[in-house]
Design a protein around this motif. Structure first.
Motif, PDB file in Angstrom:
ATOM      1  N   THR A  63     -46.172  28.224   3.539  1.00  0.00           N
ATOM      2  CA  THR A  63     -45.316  29.179   2.830  1.00  0.00           C
ATOM      3  C   THR A  63     -44.747  30.222   3.794  1.00  0.00           C
ATOM      4  O   THR A  63     -43.550  30.515   3.770  1.00  0.00           O
ATOM      5  CB  THR A  63     -46.108  29.877   1.711  1.00  0.00           C
ATOM      6  N   LYS A  64     -45.614  30.776   4.643  1.00  0.00           N
ATOM      7  CA  LYS A  64     -45.154  31.782   5.610  1.00  0.00           C
ATOM      8  C   LYS A  64     -44.176  31.168   6.607  1.00  0.00           C
ATOM      9  O   LYS A  64     -43.185  31.797   6.971  1.00  0.00           O
ATOM     10  CB  LYS A  64     -46.341  32.378   6.359  1.00  0.00           C
ATOM     11  N   GLU A  65     -44.461  29.949   7.035  1.00  0.00           N
ATOM     12  CA  GLU A  65     -43.570  29.286   7.985  1.00  0.00           C
ATOM     13  C   GLU A  65     -42.182  29.098   7.375  1.00  0.00           C
ATOM     14  O   GLU A  65     -41.166  29.393   8.005  1.00  0.00           O
ATOM     15  CB  GLU A  65     -44.159  27.933   8.385  1.00  0.00           C
ATOM     16  N   THR A  66     -42.143  28.630   6.142  1.00  0.00           N
ATOM     17  CA  THR A  66     -40.874  28.408   5.455  1.00  0.00           C
ATOM     18  C   THR A  66     -40.130  29.730   5.243  1.00  0.00           C
ATOM     19  O   THR A  66     -38.914  29.805   5.469  1.00  0.00           O
ATOM     20  CB  THR A  66     -41.106  27.711   4.105  1.00  0.00           C
ATOM     21  N   ALA A  67     -40.866  30.759   4.825  1.00  0.00           N
ATOM     22  CA  ALA A  67     -40.239  32.068   4.621  1.00  0.00           C
ATOM     23  C   ALA A  67     -39.675  32.598   5.937  1.00  0.00           C
ATOM     24  O   ALA A  67     -38.581  33.187   5.966  1.00  0.00           O
ATOM     25  CB  ALA A  67     -41.252  33.054   4.051  1.00  0.00           C
ATOM     26  N   GLY A  68     -40.405  32.388   7.013  1.00  0.00           N
ATOM     27  CA  GLY A  68     -39.920  32.820   8.322  1.00  0.00           C
ATOM     28  C   GLY A  68     -38.650  32.101   8.738  1.00  0.00           C
ATOM     29  O   GLY A  68     -37.733  32.699   9.303  1.00  0.00           O
ATOM     30  N   LYS A  69     -38.593  30.795   8.446  1.00  0.00           N
ATOM     31  CA  LYS A  69     -37.385  30.026   8.778  1.00  0.00           C
ATOM     32  C   LYS A  69     -36.195  30.510   7.965  1.00  0.00           C
ATOM     33  O   LYS A  69     -35.089  30.650   8.495  1.00  0.00           O
ATOM     34  CB  LYS A  69     -37.623  28.538   8.510  1.00  0.00           C
TER      35      LYS A  69
ATOM     36  N   GLU B  83     -42.713  32.986  11.080  1.00  0.00           N
ATOM     37  CA  GLU B  83     -42.712  31.529  11.220  1.00  0.00           C
ATOM     38  C   GLU B  83     -43.877  31.066  12.109  1.00  0.00           C
ATOM     39  O   GLU B  83     -44.607  30.138  11.764  1.00  0.00           O
ATOM     40  CB  GLU B  83     -41.390  31.054  11.811  1.00  0.00           C
ATOM     41  N   LEU B  84     -44.071  31.748  13.229  1.00  0.00           N
ATOM     42  CA  LEU B  84     -45.159  31.379  14.140  1.00  0.00           C
ATOM     43  C   LEU B  84     -46.527  31.670  13.536  1.00  0.00           C
ATOM     44  O   LEU B  84     -47.472  30.896  13.717  1.00  0.00           O
ATOM     45  CB  LEU B  84     -44.999  32.102  15.475  1.00  0.00           C
ATOM     46  N   LYS B  85     -46.629  32.775  12.823  1.00  0.00           N
ATOM     47  CA  LYS B  85     -47.886  33.104  12.154  1.00  0.00           C
ATOM     48  C   LYS B  85     -48.216  32.034  11.108  1.00  0.00           C
ATOM     49  O   LYS B  85     -49.366  31.619  10.957  1.00  0.00           O
ATOM     50  CB  LYS B  85     -47.792  34.474  11.481  1.00  0.00           C
ATOM     51  N   GLY B  86     -47.199  31.577  10.400  1.00  0.00           N
ATOM     52  CA  GLY B  86     -47.383  30.522   9.406  1.00  0.00           C
ATOM     53  C   GLY B  86     -47.837  29.218  10.045  1.00  0.00           C
ATOM     54  O   GLY B  86     -48.735  28.545   9.530  1.00  0.00           O
TER      55      GLY B  86
END
Length: 57
Positions: free
Chosen positions: A18-24, A32-35
């Motif tokens: 979810t965090k990766e997608t939100a970052g993108k 994105e990196l944290k995700g």
């Protein structure tokens, strides 16, 4: 092993995705990196628990 430990791994993977997608979407590379890191942690936890299951008599 414990189902709850496996569930934590799955939850961590989902949270990371979810965090990766939100970052993108937002263009936030840090998020994105944290995700990606959290997703990897979740997968590792799940793999460790599967390995423990295989080693149990």
């Amino acid at each position: 092993m414990s189902i709850s430990k496996k569930a934590k791994g799955v939850a961590k993977t989902a949270e990371g995705k979810t965090k990766e997608t939100a970052g993108k979407i937002t263009g936030n590379k840090d998020l994105e990196l944290k995700g990606k890191a959290e997703k990897t942690q979740g997968r590792a936890r799940k793999t460790v628990e599967k390995g423990k299951d295989l080693l149990e008599p």
